[in-house]
Each structure stands twice: as C-alpha cells, then as structure tokens.
Design a protein around this motif. Structure first.
Motif, short mmCIF file in Angstrom:
data_model
loop_
_atom_site.label_atom_id
_atom_site.label_comp_id
_atom_site.label_asym_id
_atom_site.label_seq_id
_atom_site.Cartn_x
_atom_site.Cartn_y
_atom_site.Cartn_z
N UNK A 38 0.76 -1.15 0.04
CA UNK A 38 0.09 0.01 0.05
C UNK A 38 0.77 1.31 -0.01
N UNK A 39 1.76 1.12 -0.58
CA UNK A 39 2.84 2.28 -0.71
C UNK A 39 2.48 3.53 -1.74
N UNK A 40 2.55 4.64 -1.36
CA UNK A 40 2.03 5.85 -2.30
C UNK A 40 0.61 5.69 -2.55
N UNK A 41 -0.23 5.52 -1.32
CA UNK A 41 -1.47 5.25 -1.61
C UNK A 41 -2.27 6.64 -0.76
N UNK A 42 -2.52 7.74 -1.29
CA UNK A 42 -2.86 8.86 -0.93
C UNK A 42 -4.26 8.80 -0.28
N UNK A 43 -5.38 8.00 -1.10
CA UNK A 43 -6.64 8.02 -0.23
C UNK A 43 -7.02 6.56 0.14
N UNK A 44 -6.13 5.68 0.49
CA UNK A 44 -6.32 4.53 1.40
C UNK A 44 -7.31 3.64 0.56
N UNK A 45 -7.32 3.49 -0.85
CA UNK A 45 -7.93 2.71 -1.68
C UNK A 45 -7.52 1.29 -1.67
N UNK A 46 -6.30 1.37 -1.47
CA UNK A 46 -5.32 -0.09 -1.62
C UNK A 46 -4.55 0.06 -3.11
N UNK A 47 -4.81 0.99 -3.63
CA UNK A 47 -3.99 1.18 -4.93
C UNK A 47 -3.06 2.39 -4.92
N UNK A 48 -1.75 2.19 -5.42
CA UNK A 48 -0.67 3.25 -5.56
C UNK A 48 -1.15 4.42 -6.49
N UNK A 49 -0.91 5.65 -6.01
CA UNK A 49 -1.37 6.97 -6.54
C UNK A 49 -0.11 7.39 -7.17
N UNK A 50 -0.08 8.52 -7.98
CA UNK A 50 1.18 9.15 -8.32
C UNK A 50 0.92 10.72 -8.17
N UNK A 51 1.98 11.43 -7.89
CA UNK A 51 1.80 12.94 -7.81
C UNK A 51 2.91 13.43 -8.60
N UNK A 52 2.56 14.17 -9.39
CA UNK A 52 3.36 14.94 -10.55
C UNK A 52 3.40 16.24 -10.30
N UNK A 53 4.73 16.75 -10.34
CA UNK A 53 4.94 18.41 -10.27
C UNK A 53 4.87 19.23 -11.57
N UNK A 54 4.16 20.22 -11.46
CA UNK A 54 4.49 21.14 -12.80
C UNK A 54 4.83 22.28 -12.42
N UNK A 55 5.95 22.66 -12.02
CA UNK A 55 6.55 23.87 -11.24
C UNK A 55 6.49 24.99 -12.30
N UNK A 56 6.13 24.95 -13.66
CA UNK A 56 6.27 25.88 -14.62
C UNK A 56 4.67 26.51 -14.82
N UNK A 57 3.71 25.61 -14.40
CA UNK A 57 2.38 25.81 -14.70
C UNK A 57 2.13 27.23 -14.20
N UNK A 58 1.14 27.99 -15.03
CA UNK A 58 0.73 29.30 -14.70
C UNK A 58 -0.62 28.90 -13.85
N UNK A 59 -0.81 29.99 -12.87
CA UNK A 59 -2.12 29.87 -12.06
C UNK A 59 -2.66 31.40 -12.30
#
Length: 179
Positions: A38-59
């Motif tokens: 259960x590594x990298x599981x942010x919501x606890x559903x039992x599946x690994x999730x992925x976090x991706x950075x976009x440091x150049x994104x405009x807001x």
C-alpha cells in the motif's frame, strides 16, 4: 555423546521458540500506508497513486507559480480522469501563487507520517519567500488534504540559507520518509 545430544536438544528448543515467537522488543507494525502493498496510496483505496509536479504551470495570470497533479490508481493503472490539481490558490495551502515560486519543483509520496492509513504528499517550493519550503498534505479518503496541511521552511528546520533563494525543498530524495 549424551552432552552433545542434550546440547542439540537445547539449541533446537531455543531456535524453535525464537523463530515461533519472533522478536519481543519491537511492537507490531501499524496498518497504514507504506506497509507492504500500500505504498504511495494517498486515499487509502489500496492502489498506488502518483503525484506529479508542474513547477512552471501558470495559475491564472501568475506565470510559473506551479501546480501539483495527483493521479489516483486503480486495478488497471493511474488515470487522468481521476485526478486532483493542487496549487497555492487551493483552499488551505499556505501562501499564494507568486511568479516563479516553483510550487511542485520536487514531489514525493511519503510514508504514513500521521499513521492515518494513507500516505502524505510532499511538495517542494524552493523559491517561496526567498527561503524555500516543503508543503506536507495529509492523506485522506479523498486524497491529499489541502486544509490542515503543514508548511516547513528552511528556517523552520534551523538552517541559515544564503543567496537570493535558499532552495529548501528543491529536492525530496527517497520519498519514503518516516518519523
């Protein structure tokens, strides 16, 4: 001969007791993120999730403020249809979008820091306030929470950073941090 047989019997008994009961000094592991499977599981559903950075994104009109996208896993893979986009304009995220902050320059899924059963998301913001910071979003049933998150700067960590930007949070090695 009798001593050898007796010694062998004692050693066999000690070994059997040691392996059967295991170590007694350590507590049983908690059932949370970063336990086997259960590594990298942010919501606890039992599946690994992925976090991706976009440091150049405009807001909005703010160039290079940065963003982070969390892609949620499933039995087949991660999907862009199940995602959360987080910026410094998101409710509860410390600070506000500023040009060239670099929110999301470094990202990582950490161990379950609060032992809530879900991984926390770590986001590096190395150009924040000329010092840099790491933002920690707690894992919840809906993914990383923006409210109640923690923000740590280089100064908070006791560092004296020199130069225009301290770059604290520019790198988050390992991703498996445990306190």
């Amino acid at each position: 001969m009798h001593r050898a047989v007796a010694l062998a019997a004692v050693l066999t008994t000690v070994a059997a007791v040691t392996f059967a009961t295991g170590p007694t000094a350590a507590a049983a592991p908690y059932k949370g993120a970063n336990t086997a499977g259960v590594q990298e599981d942010f919501n606890g559903d039992g599946y690994r999730d992925l976090v991706v950075g976009a440091p150049g994104a405009a807001n909005g009109g703010v160039e290079e403020a940065g963003a982070v996208v969390v892609l949620y896993g499933s039995a087949s893979s991660v999907s862009s249809t199940r995602r959360t986009v987080i910026t410094q304009a998101s409710l509860g995220v410390p600070g506000e979008p500023e040009a060239a902050d670099g929110f999301g320059t470094a990202v990582a899924a950490s161990a379950d820091l609060d032992r809530g059963g879900k991984a926390e998301a770590l986001v590096g913001v190395p150009y924040e306030n000329a010092d840099g910071c790491v933002w920690i979003a707690r894992g919840t049933a809906t993914g990383p929470a923006t409210t109640g998150s923690t923000n740590l700067s280089g100064r908070d960590a006791g560092l004296t950073l020199r130069g225009f930007h301290g770059l604290f949070g520019a790198a988050l090695p390992g991703a498996h941090i445990a306190f």
